[in-house]
Design a protein around this motif. Structure first.
Motif, PDB file in Angstrom:
ATOM      1  N   PRO A 246       0.793  -1.235   0.000  1.00  0.00           N
ATOM      2  CA  PRO A 246       0.000   0.000   0.000  1.00  0.00           C
ATOM      3  C   PRO A 246       0.825   1.284   0.000  1.00  0.00           C
ATOM      4  O   PRO A 246       0.416   2.279  -0.602  1.00  0.00           O
ATOM      5  CB  PRO A 246      -0.836  -0.132   1.283  1.00  0.00           C
TER       6      PRO A 246
ATOM      7  N   THR B   2      -4.592  -3.377  -0.988  1.00  0.00           N
ATOM      8  CA  THR B   2      -5.021  -2.391   0.000  1.00  0.00           C
ATOM      9  C   THR B   2      -6.108  -2.963   0.906  1.00  0.00           C
ATOM     10  O   THR B   2      -6.136  -2.708   2.113  1.00  0.00           O
ATOM     11  CB  THR B   2      -5.540  -1.121  -0.702  1.00  0.00           C
TER      12      THR B   2
ATOM     13  N   THR C  46      -4.479  -5.002   3.514  1.00  0.00           N
ATOM     14  CA  THR C  46      -3.869  -4.169   4.549  1.00  0.00           C
ATOM     15  C   THR C  46      -4.926  -3.630   5.510  1.00  0.00           C
ATOM     16  O   THR C  46      -4.734  -3.624   6.728  1.00  0.00           O
ATOM     17  CB  THR C  46      -3.110  -3.003   3.903  1.00  0.00           C
TER      18      THR C  46
ATOM     19  N   CYS D  69      -3.330   3.939   1.708  1.00  0.00           N
ATOM     20  CA  CYS D  69      -2.656   3.642   2.969  1.00  0.00           C
ATOM     21  C   CYS D  69      -2.724   4.860   3.888  1.00  0.00           C
ATOM     22  O   CYS D  69      -1.741   5.577   4.047  1.00  0.00           O
ATOM     23  CB  CYS D  69      -1.199   3.245   2.720  1.00  0.00           C
TER      24      CYS D  69
END
Length: 811
Positions: A614, A777, A780, A648
């Motif tokens: 990310p 993403t 994450t 992020c």
């Protein structure tokens, strides 16, 4: 009574009575001795039993009896564990067997006793507490429980059956305390009791579960620490202060000493026993002295109450109790794992234990079941040892003469990992599930210290790896001393010297010393040119690329970036090639060659979104936004910067640049106050992090901020600037995303969206499409969600979202 008037059905259960002859004697009223006994127990509280005596004395449970004593009355305040008490109540409603599992000293017995004392006031048929720790043989288990219940042996009848018969029909709670050394026998007995007594519930404390069908396991860990809550609300700190006041009524911590107490509690992992033992020293030591002596904690924490069991007045004895229950393989693994600081992976555990992946997994699972290692919440396949357990295991490692051999295995494994990272690849791809350098920061530090003491030639690559991990976490101050020491100790022909030079060069770059950074990068390249390691050489050139960008030497920057592409493209590594193309495209933007820059960035962007982590996605989306700005496409630029931040939002310092991009866009699209607020906030953050901007990007920011100020009145500009300087990075991120931080949840709005879509059954790929972000993403965000909520599985995330009734912010 005439035979014709004799009852035909049992007075207790209603079953048909067995036929009997015409002989003398009173007619039968019950179908069995058990029904007769139950009828007697129902009557015994209101009237005298019938004159009739049973043929054999029947078992009888003394209501409310315990093991040689009543439920212990509390002598001090019960601190914390409010959630655990609630959880036990809820679990016992759903399951008739609940096990409180945790390491020694976690307070399982005190928690169970507190729950039992509260339950005793409302339990309809009694609560029994049976302490099993004194038992030395499993053969003593059943007689001990029978004695605690007041059940006597019946001639010719198995004692377990007698206990079952005594407890049948009772809505009672049986607490079995400290089962770990008799776990098999305890499991067998609990199984028999639960099978034969449908209304009985059992609460177990142990360092491992009984592993029975229907068993609910509640892990009892540390008390809340200052890392999790404000110091004043930390249960661990409150426990220390409360126990200290019992010994020194005048003990009243100041703000400063309360911070010391907080550090003591953190060093002791929030474990109640260790905290109570430490608090006893306030009679003769200051809290600062107690903290200073924790390096020798086993000597310090060995003076508990005289009447307590040995394992409850001596920290070493507490851990020794668990250690002695392990088999030889488990003991060896526990010892060897002590060289790993912080958390560790299956790979690092296997390296130090010298075991295969399958054997390592089994050993870690066994040690986790026995509460001697713990899985790291929210992180797949990473574990840690509590610090006290690690220090004890290290003592055992030294005693076994295995310290040097085990540490050498760790250093060898970390050297291979560092070589792979620095010599063989620029970035990790999403398919690479292997160990990551950044995950091994604590272990790398130990390896660097070990190699420094021995002037080991591997020091340079280990120091480079640690320096890089620290740099990516924003800890730049420590890197200079670490790397300079490594370069001083090792020889010039060391094969890893260039890697340490590159990392030192990055430190100098981040500190704004571009001249020194350039010198180090050039020296590293001179060492690498004859070695034929294209990736290592490309790293040095990548450093020079950004140095030249920062000094406005755009032509030199482009030449270095072009050389990196030439080195990496033949390696057939899509992500590494995409990184080099992106960097070249960004360098070309500063020269005004927008057509070539656009071609490179647009070609590399899809690869980034599919394969990069990310933070790298954030960087390339920011570059796409900057390119759109150069073309005057402000709306498209704003979309790219927003997507960059969404990729992020918890990236730390890298998140500043897309926020600045949004500020620039706001200035160009009629939102001067928003532009100045975000721009000022990021300028303050950049000063805080001691970071700068390339001249190319600086010009964009300067023009936008000047335009924003000109569009506002002097007073509005002043007020907006002051507000921006007070704004934190988290507030700036929330403001940039135009979504307020959730007041009742630790999650960001985007994380809430991901959690809700997970609850709707969408896959990561489907969530990515729905939210217009990458699949990486999404992964994450899920990791952050599990970490924040202390959840371990995707199903738990979905359950949390459903329970909270979250609604996605996107349709």
């Amino acid at each position: 009574m005439p035979l014709s008037e004799a009852p035909t059905r049992c007075e207790t259960c209603g079953d048909e009575l067995p036929a009997r002859g015409d002989g003398p004697g009173r007619p039968a009223r019950f179908c069995s001795r058990a029904c007769r006994q139950r009828a007697y127990r129902r009557r015994s509280g209101d009237q005298q039993p019938e004159v009739e005596q049973p043929e054999v004395e029947q078992p009888e449970v003394n209501r409310g009896a315990t093991s040689a004593r009543p439920l212990p009355a509390s002598r001090d305040a019960f601190i914390g564990r409010a959630q655990e008490l609630t959880d036990i109540t809820a679990l016992l409603r759903r399951s008739r067997l609940v096990s409180l599992v945790g390491p020694g000293g976690a307070g399982k017995t005190r928690l169970a006793t507190e729950f039992a004392a509260r339950a005793a006031t409302t339990g309809p048929d009694g609560v029994w507490l049976v302490e099993l720790a004194p038992l030395t043989s499993e053969h003593l288990l059943v007689p001990t429980i029978a004695a605690a219940l007041g059940v006597r042996e019946q001639g010719g009848e198995d004692l377990v059956d007698t206990i079952v018969q005594a407890l049948q029909g009772k809505r009672a709670l049986l607490v079995l305390d400290n089962c770990e050394h008799l776990v098999d026998a305890s499991a067998s007995l609990a199984d028999a009791l639960l099978t034969g007594c449908p209304q009985l519930r059992i609460l177990v404390t142990s360092r491992e579960s009984l592993d029975l069908p229907g068993e609910a396991v509640l892990r009892v860990g540390h008390l809340s620490l200052p890392d999790d809550t404000p110091v004043a609300r930390s249960d661990a700190v409150q426990l220390f202060v409360e126990r200290a006041r019992l010994l020194r009524p005048d003990f009243e911590p100041t703000d400063a000493t309360r911070q010391v107490v907080a550090e003591i509690c953190v060093r002791l992992d929030g474990m109640p026993l260790a905290i109570e033992l430490a608090a006893r020293w306030v009679r003769v030591l200051s809290v600062e002295d107690i903290l200073a002596r924790l390096d020798d904690r086993f000597e310090l924490l060995s003076r508990g109450p005289r009447t307590a069991a040995v394992r409850h007045r001596d920290l070493r004895a507490t851990i020794e109790w668990s250690y002695e229950l392990l088999d030889d393989a488990e003991r060896a693994a526990l010892r060897r794992l002590s060289v790993l600081a912080g958390d560790f992976s299956l790979d690092s555990a296997g390296a130090v234990c010298g075991t295969s992946p399958q054997a390592t997994l089994r050993l870690l699972a066994d040690l986790d079941a026995k509460s001697l290692v713990v899985a790291v919440p929210g992180v797949v396949q990473r574990f840690r040892q509590l610090e006290s357990i690690r220090l004890y295991a290290r003592e055992k490692l030294v005693d076994a003469g295995e310290l040097a051999e085990t540490t050498e295995r760790l250093v060898g494994w970390l050297t291979g990992l560092a070589e792979s990272h620095y010599v063989d690849q620029i970035l990790y791809t999403v398919e690479d599930d292997g160990p990551k350098v950044d995950d091994e920061r604590d272990n790398l530090l130990q390896a660097v210290e070990w190699a420094t003491e021995r002037r080991d030639e591997r020091l340079t690559v280990l120091a480079a790896a640690l320096g890089g991990a620290w740099r990516r976490q924003g800890h730049t101050v420590q890197i200079r001393k670490l790397l300079e020491a490594a370069l001083t100790i090792t020889k010039r022909d060391n094969p890893y010297r260039s890697l340490a030079l590159q990392e030192l060069g990055w430190f100098s770059y981040n500190a704004g010393d571009f001249e020194r950074s350039s010198e180090l990068a050039v020296e590293a390249m001179e060492l690498e040119e004859p070695r034929g390691r294209p990736v290592a050489l490309a790293r040095g050139l990548a450093l020079l690329t950004v140095v030249y960008q920062s000094t406005d030497n755009t032509a030199a920057s482009v030449r270095c970036a072009e050389r990196v592409v030439e080195l990496l493209r033949p390696l057939n590594r899509p992500l590494d090639t995409a990184v080099s193309m992106h960097n070249l495209g960004y360098a070309l933007m500063a020269t005004g060659d927008l057509a070539r820059a656009a071609a490179l960035i647009e070609e590399s962007l899809p690869v980034y979104l599919e394969l990069a982590d990310p933070v790298k996605q954030l960087e390339t989306l920011h570059s796409a936004g900057a390119l759109a700005l150069e073309r005057g496409q402000h709306v498209q630029a704003g979309d790219y910067f927003l997507r960059s931040l969404e990729a992020c939002p918890e990236a730390g310092s890298p998140a500043m640049y897309p926020i600045e991009g949004l500020a620039v866009v706001a200035a160009h699209t009629g939102e001067p106050k928003r532009a100045l607020l975000l721009g000022t906030a990021m300028a303050a953050q950049l000063r805080k992090w001691r970071l700068g901007r390339e001249p190319y990007w600086q010009r964009h920011v300067d023009v936008a901020m000047a335009a924003a100020r000109d569009a506002l009145s002097a007073q509005a500009a002043r007020e907006t600037t002051e507000a921006g300087e007070r704004m934190t990075l988290a507030q700036a991120i929330a403001y940039s995303l135009r979504t307020p931080l959730a007041e009742d949840s630790p999650l960001s709005q985007r994380e809430l969206d991901v959690a809700m879509l997970t609850a709707e059954g969408l896959t990561n790929r489907e969530i990515a499409v729905r939210l217009s972000i990458s699949e990486r993403t999404v992964e994450t965000h899920l990791l952050h969600i599990r970490t924040k909520l202390d959840l371990r599985t995707r199903a738990q995330v979905a359950a949390w979202a459903v329970e909270r009734g979250r609604v996605s912010s996107r349709n």
